[in-house]
Motif scaffolding. Sequence first.
Motif, PDB file in Angstrom:
ATOM      1  N   UNK A 135     -23.199  -6.481  44.614  1.00  0.00           N
ATOM      2  CA  UNK A 135     -23.913  -6.835  45.963  1.00  0.00           C
ATOM      3  C   UNK A 135     -23.034  -6.263  46.811  1.00  0.00           C
ATOM      4  N   UNK A 136     -23.505  -5.783  48.141  1.00  0.00           N
ATOM      5  CA  UNK A 136     -22.825  -5.389  49.375  1.00  0.00           C
ATOM      6  C   UNK A 136     -23.966  -4.880  50.468  1.00  0.00           C
ATOM      7  N   UNK A 137     -23.120  -5.015  51.574  1.00  0.00           N
ATOM      8  CA  UNK A 137     -24.093  -4.676  52.963  1.00  0.00           C
ATOM      9  C   UNK A 137     -24.582  -3.113  53.025  1.00  0.00           C
ATOM     10  N   UNK A 138     -25.692  -3.047  53.086  1.00  0.00           N
ATOM     11  CA  UNK A 138     -26.282  -1.710  53.236  1.00  0.00           C
ATOM     12  C   UNK A 138     -25.817  -1.106  54.553  1.00  0.00           C
ATOM     13  N   UNK A 139     -25.513   0.085  54.538  1.00  0.00           N
ATOM     14  CA  UNK A 139     -25.548   0.893  55.654  1.00  0.00           C
ATOM     15  C   UNK A 139     -26.665   1.592  56.166  1.00  0.00           C
ATOM     16  N   UNK A 140     -26.304   2.808  57.004  1.00  0.00           N
ATOM     17  CA  UNK A 140     -27.466   3.862  57.242  1.00  0.00           C
ATOM     18  C   UNK A 140     -27.899   4.346  56.242  1.00  0.00           C
ATOM     19  N   UNK A 141     -27.175   4.683  55.305  1.00  0.00           N
ATOM     20  CA  UNK A 141     -27.477   5.666  54.088  1.00  0.00           C
ATOM     21  C   UNK A 141     -27.550   4.879  52.778  1.00  0.00           C
ATOM     22  N   UNK A 142     -28.363   4.033  52.572  1.00  0.00           N
ATOM     23  CA  UNK A 142     -28.450   2.960  51.595  1.00  0.00           C
ATOM     24  C   UNK A 142     -28.717   3.621  50.273  1.00  0.00           C
ATOM     25  N   UNK A 143     -29.591   4.602  50.030  1.00  0.00           N
ATOM     26  CA  UNK A 143     -29.734   5.369  48.922  1.00  0.00           C
ATOM     27  C   UNK A 143     -28.335   6.020  48.403  1.00  0.00           C
ATOM     28  N   UNK A 189     -14.474   0.223  48.255  1.00  0.00           N
ATOM     29  CA  UNK A 189     -13.403   0.950  48.970  1.00  0.00           C
ATOM     30  C   UNK A 189     -13.763   2.334  49.508  1.00  0.00           C
ATOM     31  N   UNK A 190     -14.397   3.159  48.863  1.00  0.00           N
ATOM     32  CA  UNK A 190     -14.529   4.537  49.156  1.00  0.00           C
ATOM     33  C   UNK A 190     -15.941   4.443  50.380  1.00  0.00           C
ATOM     34  N   UNK A 191     -16.578   3.230  50.222  1.00  0.00           N
ATOM     35  CA  UNK A 191     -17.926   3.020  51.112  1.00  0.00           C
ATOM     36  C   UNK A 191     -17.330   2.359  52.411  1.00  0.00           C
ATOM     37  N   UNK A 192     -16.119   1.826  52.280  1.00  0.00           N
ATOM     38  CA  UNK A 192     -15.340   1.027  53.370  1.00  0.00           C
ATOM     39  C   UNK A 192     -16.352  -0.272  53.542  1.00  0.00           C
ATOM     40  N   UNK A 193     -16.785  -1.048  52.272  1.00  0.00           N
ATOM     41  CA  UNK A 193     -17.512  -2.052  52.118  1.00  0.00           C
ATOM     42  C   UNK A 193     -16.941  -3.251  51.557  1.00  0.00           C
ATOM     43  N   UNK A 194     -17.168  -4.290  52.106  1.00  0.00           N
ATOM     44  CA  UNK A 194     -16.787  -5.432  51.237  1.00  0.00           C
ATOM     45  C   UNK A 194     -17.839  -5.800  50.245  1.00  0.00           C
ATOM     46  N   UNK A 195     -17.417  -5.640  49.050  1.00  0.00           N
ATOM     47  CA  UNK A 195     -18.339  -5.911  47.759  1.00  0.00           C
ATOM     48  C   UNK A 195     -18.382  -6.888  47.220  1.00  0.00           C
ATOM     49  N   UNK A 196     -19.081  -7.338  46.133  1.00  0.00           N
ATOM     50  CA  UNK A 196     -19.119  -8.420  45.209  1.00  0.00           C
ATOM     51  C   UNK A 196     -19.474  -7.978  43.701  1.00  0.00           C
ATOM     52  N   UNK A 197     -18.749  -8.409  42.579  1.00  0.00           N
ATOM     53  CA  UNK A 197     -19.166  -7.933  41.317  1.00  0.00           C
ATOM     54  C   UNK A 197     -19.020  -9.596  40.614  1.00  0.00           C
ATOM     55  N   UNK A 198     -20.071  -9.574  39.812  1.00  0.00           N
ATOM     56  CA  UNK A 198     -20.010 -10.753  38.688  1.00  0.00           C
ATOM     57  C   UNK A 198     -20.426 -10.257  37.471  1.00  0.00           C
ATOM     58  N   UNK A 199     -19.973 -10.945  36.278  1.00  0.00           N
ATOM     59  CA  UNK A 199     -20.745 -10.688  34.869  1.00  0.00           C
ATOM     60  C   UNK A 199     -20.713 -11.923  33.931  1.00  0.00           C
ATOM     61  N   UNK A 200     -21.799 -11.845  33.137  1.00  0.00           N
ATOM     62  CA  UNK A 200     -21.931 -12.495  32.105  1.00  0.00           C
ATOM     63  C   UNK A 200     -21.778 -11.823  30.861  1.00  0.00           C
ATOM     64  N   UNK A 201     -21.767 -12.516  29.723  1.00  0.00           N
ATOM     65  CA  UNK A 201     -21.733 -12.021  28.395  1.00  0.00           C
ATOM     66  C   UNK A 201     -22.990 -12.902  27.628  1.00  0.00           C
ATOM     67  N   UNK A 202     -23.819 -12.068  26.994  1.00  0.00           N
ATOM     68  CA  UNK A 202     -24.957 -12.605  26.349  1.00  0.00           C
ATOM     69  C   UNK A 202     -25.378 -11.823  25.143  1.00  0.00           C
ATOM     70  N   UNK A 203     -26.358 -12.110  24.419  1.00  0.00           N
ATOM     71  CA  UNK A 203     -26.797 -11.200  23.245  1.00  0.00           C
ATOM     72  C   UNK A 203     -25.612 -10.738  22.286  1.00  0.00           C
ATOM     73  N   UNK A 204     -25.329 -11.839  21.473  1.00  0.00           N
ATOM     74  CA  UNK A 204     -24.158 -11.556  20.435  1.00  0.00           C
ATOM     75  C   UNK A 204     -24.661 -10.934  19.157  1.00  0.00           C
TER      76      UNK A 204
END
Lengths: 568, 568
Positions: free
Chosen positions: B482-490, B455-470
């Motif tokens: 993931x999200x679309x990079x703009x002018x200042x990707x870093x 939101x701060x970046x004004x981007x549509x972003x995606x998050x996903x997760x898995x649980x592993x290593x018990x």
Amino acid sequence: MEQVKRMKWWGWGEEGVFFNYQDKPAFAPFVKKHLGLDLRPRQVDTIRFDAATVPDSTLPEPLRADLVGATASDRVRVDAHERVVHGHGSSVTELLHVSRFDYGRLPEVVVYPASETEVTEVLAACLAADAVVVPFGGGTNISRSLQLDPAERRPIVSLDLGLLSGVLELDEDSGLARVGAGTLGPELEEALNARGWTLGHFPDSFTHSTVGGWAATRSSGMQSDKYGDIADIVRGMTVVRPGGIVRLRPVPSESTGPSLREMFIGSEGRLGIITDLWLQVHRLPAERVVVAYMYPQWSAAVAAIHAIKDAEVPTTFVRISDANETAFSLSTQKKATSPKKKLARLAQSGLWALMRRRGWDTDAMCISYVCFEGSKADVAERRRRVVKIAKEHGALVLGTGPGALYDQKKFDTPYLRDFLLEQDVLGDVSETAAPWSKLNGVHDAVYAAARRAFDELGKQGFVMCHLSHNYHAGACLYFTFAFQAGQDADREYATVKTAIQQAFVDAGATLSHHHGVGMEHAPWMAQVVSTEGVSVLRTLFEATDPGNNLNPGKIIDPPLSLYDHLER
Amino acid sequence: MEQVKRMKWWGWGEEGVFFNYQDKPAFAPFVKKHLGLDLRPRQVDTIRFDAATVPDSTLPEPLRADLVGATASDRVRVDAHERVVHGHGSSVTELLHVSRFDYGRLPEVVVYPASETEVTEVLAACLAADAVVVPFGGGTNISRSLQLDPAERRPIVSLDLGLLSGVLELDEDSGLARVGAGTLGPELEEALNARGWTLGHFPDSFTHSTVGGWAATRSSGMQSDKYGDIADIVRGMTVVRPGGIVRLRPVPSESTGPSLREMFIGSEGRLGIITDLWLQVHRLPAERVVVAYMYPQWSAAVAAIHAIKDAEVPTTFVRISDANETAFSLSTQKKATSPKKKLARLAQSGLWALMRRRGWDTDAMCISYVCFEGSKADVAERRRRVVKIAKEHGALVLGTGPGALYDQKKFDTPYLRDFLLEQDVLGDVSETAAPWSKLNGVHDAVYAAARRAFDELGKQGFVMCHLSHNYHAGACLYFTFAFQAGQDADREYATVKTAIQQAFVDAGATLSHHHGVGMEHAPWMAQVVSTEGVSVLRTLFEATDPGNNLNPGKIIDPPLSLYDHLER
């Protein structure tokens, strides 16, 4: 202040509790046969403490005042009894002297801080006064991690952690408990058991040792096959250091550079004072049984244990005694008095007859104990699988009777050492770990080395061994040795102990599986972790403790004066 | 010299191998929906390397001569391609720049020592010239453990361990193998498999990473539930240090002070060069299956995994994807072309219908994979037990079909990141570990933090997760964003990554479960191991490497210039 329970000033365990051989008819003949010694009845039941034999404390007044300021006047102790109790651990070398009123270097003062803040202030006061600080748990260490350097001219402060005790938090979702470093084994298990949990960490010293001590010496309990070594069990901790407090949050595993957790575990006070720990705890098992097996000989027993490990049968512990330890163990059987016990003894004679009919050499046979925990169904299934493997390796299954007996007596052994010392017999233990491929070689090498040492001293000596603590890649071998001491007990002890330790290292084993390094094993560090490994540790200790105030002389670079007897 | 295989100079894996979405009909719509992006067809299949864009090496001649003296002239490389390949790891930040011919600081030279002696001499030459030494395994590290400081004025030597490879010894009695540090994953498994053994360590980077790199970054493989983390697997090692060689013999467990083994594991080159390792190896299992399960929602799946762990069912891995990752995973299904696949897809539609009839919200469902290894009987029994627990938690059992598919694709994910980068999408991973009691809290906190950052970046972003290593006390949570990079990707990348890392720490998790610290996670070290913990590490690094020549700026005290984008 609240009473902190510590052991006898001169030996193991509680006042008034002793090893007794009167009710064990085979014991005296066994000792006569193997050590050539006629046991004498005990002269006195208590060695009376005589404060007059202890030099007065020379604690500088400003330091005393600062310590009182940091804690409270009744928790800053300079009386003779406190200083003697805190002036040593439980190594044979130390007890040999202290029980004869030869105390060695004593601390000037014993302090009982009651909180992390007090520990911080005590440490600051000590460093300001350039005093030496030695953390004290239960005093059970047998590797001379608590012995003090006679040449130390600075004041020595024994920092007893006994008031930092108890279960502070219990995260039941995660199986994690935060526990004060000074908590004694039985106190911890009682608190956890009351809520349905157990730590499952039972070193031989369990009854008198503390959680902080277990971590500081990298200990392992009898049930490590299931519950892990203390290095596995400790998931987080708090360590008070001269520069501040290290707090390691409890996480199951992490990728955060060189492991600080594993740096403090085994640090024996040289990197700071451990004040509390996050420990993995487990639900109390529904069922627990210990089953005994008898193998015709050592090699068959070792192969069986390895096969049980390879088959991935979940066991709580697996232990085999070699022929000598099996014979010793039989010599400590109590006289059968009750009808039930007489019946058991009769069954035992029948068993002996059966083994002879099978052509067993009863002098070669080895007893094994396997502990199973879990649901009734799991225990039954695992037991069946182990019985199958044991029988494939020629074992007779003795059942749960001897197993229950072993379980009852498991914490009694340390009392025997004091009994022997009273009889002028030096009896001690030396344990190691090695890969499976080297275990038989280590066993043979230690027997040969001990025999050579006994011969060199012109002594009749005895060695015995058990295998315990199984891992994917190897196991622990735990040796016990004994011989009659002569005029120069220190040198004689060092001769035998050195021969055994050197045999470990030469045969590809390590210097200790779970007793720590202290000053006793420090001379072998370079051979096990290499000279450059020692150099890394030295750099770490010197750089993080430039004044050399934190339990100096332990793990590496022990004071040479303490090895005088080796030179004579 | 013998060819040492390294990845593409600008990205993951082998030249000519790419992620492809043309055969995955649901992928482009998925990306459109979640990132608002229309995928473009790939423009070129190879980014041509142009040596002219690389500044010449300024390696001082005396150092070059010494390095040639220590090794051989064809193993001291100053050509542009070698220097670019060795000038970075595989973090998104690095690849973003390097793929656009913005190389950052490059090493002056790449050296390939072929023996422990050569490593010793190379190290000595570097120290004599006050050069910086950065050990290089496979270059797969994504925590910027290989990135070089632009402000470094001294010559930088990349020490490629690729010629120190292969299985050097195999102790079949003990299940221990000594392996060269430069051995690549597939090379190691092939050599072990040929003799009936496996290491069982399969990090996502397996195909291109090395044994030494696994140890130096404290890695963990997908199958750690059975085979352990690298810290469990490494039993002994050789480390070439400025002052000499540390040799740690392989023992199953030991009580030798602060663990040197655990000090070198995770040291990321700051304490010396790991040249070979003793690793625990296991017999190849007779049988191996991966079974898939579908849970109605995340909380049910987590509870089921915890129950499987509590029931002590021996599994090789247990993994659950949350709803988003499950949806993503379905979006990468290939078009069904063969009759068999069409049938499977039909069965899948039937399953969907069944779930809807049961009232499942198909947007909430979570796929889980459990791997079983052992004898046929053991696998069958364990599988039965897990099915029972899974069903008790509401799961549908999908069987081994999707499991086999997962197993085939498991090393392909890193290619996706490069594909996204080409589409100007920043996609990366961030993983952690926490006690069971905190896992759901960490999951929620990371989603919330990422959303806020998007939101701060004004981007549509995606998050996903898995649980592993018990583990007994908790597990790993592995997030992909993931999200679309703009002018200042870093700066944009840093905003999201920082939000996620901070959420880990605030919610009681650690900074990384198995990706190491590098420079990427260094800013969170003090929050996880405390300021004084960092101070102990600093003291260790400074005292054992006073010239700061060994991979400086990693783990703690990273060069601030690299965090510029955070300040803007």
